[in-house]
Design a protein around this motif. Structure first.
Motif, PDB file in Angstrom:
ATOM      1  N   HIS A  51      63.804  14.243  78.873  1.00 60.12           N
ATOM      2  CA  HIS A  51      62.503  14.819  78.558  1.00 60.12           C
ATOM      3  C   HIS A  51      61.570  14.732  79.766  1.00 60.12           C
ATOM      4  O   HIS A  51      60.933  15.728  80.162  1.00 60.12           O
ATOM      5  CB  HIS A  51      61.912  14.074  77.365  1.00 60.12           C
ATOM      6  CG  HIS A  51      60.846  14.848  76.649  1.00 60.12           C
ATOM      7  ND1 HIS A  51      60.182  14.339  75.562  1.00 60.12           N
ATOM      8  CD2 HIS A  51      60.316  16.071  76.865  1.00 60.12           C
ATOM      9  CE1 HIS A  51      59.307  15.231  75.129  1.00 60.12           C
ATOM     10  NE2 HIS A  51      59.368  16.289  75.909  1.00 60.12           N
ATOM     11  N   ALA A  52      61.479  13.557  80.350  1.00 59.15           N
ATOM     12  CA  ALA A  52      60.597  13.364  81.499  1.00 59.15           C
ATOM     13  C   ALA A  52      61.070  14.190  82.698  1.00 59.15           C
ATOM     14  O   ALA A  52      60.268  14.798  83.407  1.00 59.15           O
ATOM     15  CB  ALA A  52      60.543  11.886  81.864  1.00 59.15           C
ATOM     16  N   TYR A  53      62.391  14.248  82.921  1.00 64.73           N
ATOM     17  CA  TYR A  53      62.937  14.940  84.087  1.00 64.73           C
ATOM     18  C   TYR A  53      62.695  16.449  84.016  1.00 64.73           C
ATOM     19  O   TYR A  53      62.265  17.076  84.983  1.00 64.73           O
ATOM     20  CB  TYR A  53      64.438  14.654  84.200  1.00 64.73           C
ATOM     21  CG  TYR A  53      65.055  15.095  85.505  1.00 64.73           C
ATOM     22  CD1 TYR A  53      65.101  14.234  86.599  1.00 64.73           C
ATOM     23  CD2 TYR A  53      65.591  16.378  85.655  1.00 64.73           C
ATOM     24  CE1 TYR A  53      65.663  14.636  87.802  1.00 64.73           C
ATOM     25  CE2 TYR A  53      66.152  16.793  86.854  1.00 64.73           C
ATOM     26  CZ  TYR A  53      66.189  15.918  87.921  1.00 64.73           C
ATOM     27  OH  TYR A  53      66.737  16.315  89.113  1.00 64.73           O
TER      28      TYR A  53
ATOM     29  N   VAL B  89      67.247  22.434  86.528  1.00 65.21           N
ATOM     30  CA  VAL B  89      68.184  21.447  87.067  1.00 65.21           C
ATOM     31  C   VAL B  89      68.494  20.419  85.979  1.00 65.21           C
ATOM     32  O   VAL B  89      67.586  19.835  85.386  1.00 65.21           O
ATOM     33  CB  VAL B  89      67.602  20.752  88.310  1.00 65.21           C
ATOM     34  CG1 VAL B  89      68.546  19.653  88.796  1.00 65.21           C
ATOM     35  CG2 VAL B  89      67.352  21.772  89.418  1.00 65.21           C
ATOM     36  N   HIS B  90      69.787  20.203  85.725  1.00 66.38           N
ATOM     37  CA  HIS B  90      70.200  19.265  84.677  1.00 66.38           C
ATOM     38  C   HIS B  90      69.781  17.844  85.057  1.00 66.38           C
ATOM     39  O   HIS B  90      69.974  17.413  86.204  1.00 66.38           O
ATOM     40  CB  HIS B  90      71.711  19.326  84.481  1.00 66.38           C
ATOM     41  CG  HIS B  90      72.194  18.605  83.270  1.00 66.38           C
ATOM     42  ND1 HIS B  90      72.381  17.240  83.246  1.00 66.38           N
ATOM     43  CD2 HIS B  90      72.520  19.058  82.028  1.00 66.38           C
ATOM     44  CE1 HIS B  90      72.807  16.877  82.036  1.00 66.38           C
ATOM     45  NE2 HIS B  90      72.901  17.966  81.283  1.00 66.38           N
ATOM     46  N   PRO B  91      69.204  17.094  84.122  1.00 66.37           N
ATOM     47  CA  PRO B  91      68.673  15.766  84.450  1.00 66.37           C
ATOM     48  C   PRO B  91      69.724  14.754  84.908  1.00 66.37           C
ATOM     49  O   PRO B  91      69.417  13.875  85.718  1.00 66.37           O
ATOM     50  CB  PRO B  91      68.006  15.324  83.138  1.00 66.37           C
ATOM     51  CG  PRO B  91      68.643  16.154  82.075  1.00 66.37           C
ATOM     52  CD  PRO B  91      68.954  17.460  82.714  1.00 66.37           C
ATOM     53  N   ARG B  92      70.948  14.879  84.409  1.00 66.92           N
ATOM     54  CA  ARG B  92      71.967  13.881  84.748  1.00 66.92           C
ATOM     55  C   ARG B  92      72.867  14.336  85.896  1.00 66.92           C
ATOM     56  O   ARG B  92      73.113  13.592  86.843  1.00 66.92           O
ATOM     57  CB  ARG B  92      72.818  13.558  83.521  1.00 66.92           C
ATOM     58  CG  ARG B  92      73.648  12.279  83.678  1.00 66.92           C
ATOM     59  CD  ARG B  92      74.305  11.897  82.358  1.00 66.92           C
ATOM     60  NE  ARG B  92      73.327  11.706  81.295  1.00 66.92           N
ATOM     61  CZ  ARG B  92      72.691  10.562  81.066  1.00 66.92           C
ATOM     62  NH1 ARG B  92      72.916   9.508  81.834  1.00 66.92           N
ATOM     63  NH2 ARG B  92      71.824  10.471  80.073  1.00 66.92           N
ATOM     64  N   THR B  93      73.365  15.568  85.822  1.00 64.96           N
ATOM     65  CA  THR B  93      74.301  16.053  86.844  1.00 64.96           C
ATOM     66  C   THR B  93      73.586  16.549  88.095  1.00 64.96           C
ATOM     67  O   THR B  93      74.202  16.674  89.158  1.00 64.96           O
ATOM     68  CB  THR B  93      75.153  17.203  86.289  1.00 64.96           C
ATOM     69  OG1 THR B  93      74.321  18.345  86.053  1.00 64.96           O
ATOM     70  CG2 THR B  93      75.846  16.787  84.998  1.00 64.96           C
TER      71      THR B  93
END
Length: 358
Positions: free
Chosen positions: A181-183, A321-325
């Protein structure tokens, strides 16, 4: 010090507003550290100064790079120093409202542990508000994601990082945890996402493509509308890039790329250009604005209004942009059937006119 943003729920009691990343979905705080401040972890320092904001939310913001000290992002264990200048962006303020989980079908395009991307149908309000307490997207998400902690809190804006209008169809991304959410919220706040809309507008655009720049603020004449004002103190900076995709006589199919995401931005910008969206009752597009005076033509347009009984606007694609990858993701959705049928009617009309003129 907190930047104050208007409450979007005041805009219209019966209709969800066009997305605006600075209307209730984000909070931006700025602090200056006192000269006599001792060394203290920034997550604890901020928790002591921010009401009703948990240390976990602050740590998630730090992990997402949303906490800056003197212009540089820091982690939760950074020790604040005298006269540090701190800024933090948090997703949406918490609000109290009972959310009723509802088993409403969702058109899901992608889902993993961090995000869910879906195609919203026209007519669905994104989150509960005045006059719309059930049947919203958040009610549906609360049911479908009932095993996800973020959606067990009963928060009316759980996971939301942007919105689209009740009667706008198209793509939305929803976060499934605090970090995501934050990213993603920071990307919308910084205008780094890529968003493309398709719209059918009245009139024949003079240029093949162009850019509309004009501050957007609530209209002084009608509180349910937004208006465009010159660059200055009134309203929020708004930029829309447009390109004509198809000229259909008295209407044009256009593509709009949002550089910002203000309330009703595309709708009010196109009205400002004297090309309101087809069948946009709020901004005058539900009248026959271009064309002949023949009764046969009037009947044709009225039939078109019935085929697409809403403003002709579709959120066609979204990139982020995906937060994890950290990989850039891109999603696209076809025009819904009502807009497709509407375009086919206009194409047939234009073709028949050309035959008559031969």
């Amino acid at each position: 010090m907190k930047d104050e943003y208007e409450d979007p729920d005041l805009l219209n009691e019966n209709e969800e507003e066009e997305e605006d990343e600075q209307s209730g979905l984000y909070e931006h705080f700025n602090f200056s550290v006192d000269k006599g401040q001792g060394m203290l972890r920034i997550d604890k320092w901020l928790t002591n100064r921010m009401e009703k904001v948990s240390r976990n939310r602050i740590q998630s913001a730090a992990d997402a790079g949303n906490i800056l000290v003197n212009g540089k992002s820091v982690k939760s264990n950074y020790k604040v120093k005298p006269q540090d200048v701190i800024s933090i962006v948090l997703p949406y303020p918490r609000r109290e409202l009972e959310i009723i989980p509802e088993n409403i079908p969702l058109n899901i395009l992608f889902e993993d542990e961090d995000v869910i991307v879906l195609n919203k149908e026209a007519g669905m309000v994104v989150h509960p508000g005045h006059g719309n307490y059930t049947g919203t997207l958040v009610n549906a998400l609360t049911y479908h994601l009932k095993d996800v902690p973020l959606f067990q809190t009963g928060d009316m804006r759980a996971g939301l990082v942007h919105r689209i209008d009740k009667n706008t169809s198209g793509i939305l991304v929803i976060a499934k945890n605090e970090f995501a959410h934050a990213y993603i919220a920071k990307q919308f706040f910084d205008h780094t996402t890529k968003r493309v809309y398709n719209a059918l507008v009245w009139g024949n655009m003079e240029e093949e493509e162009g850019t509309i720049v004009g501050n957007v603020a609530r209209s002084t004449k009608d509180r349910l509308k937004m208006a465009v004002y010159p660059e200055g103190d009134q309203g929020k900076h708004a930029v829309t890039h447009y390109k004509v995709l198809e000229r259909l006589g008295y209407v044009n199919l256009i593509e709009c790329r949002l550089e910002t995401g203000r309330t009703h931005q595309i709708r009010v910008h196109m009205e400002f250009m004297k090309h309101p969206l087809f069948n946009d009752e709020r901004y005058g597009g539900d009248q026959i604005l271009k064309g002949t005076t023949f009764s046969k033509y009037k009947q044709f347009v009225n039939n078109c209004f019935e085929i697409c009984p809403r403003h002709a606007l579709h959120a066609r694609s979204l990139g982020f942009v995906h937060p994890r990858t950290k990989q850039e993701m891109y999603f696209e959705s076809e025009l819904p059937s009502d807009m497709q049928q509407l375009l086919e009617r206009w194409r047939t009309y234009v073709a028949s006119r050309e035959i008559e003129e031969e």
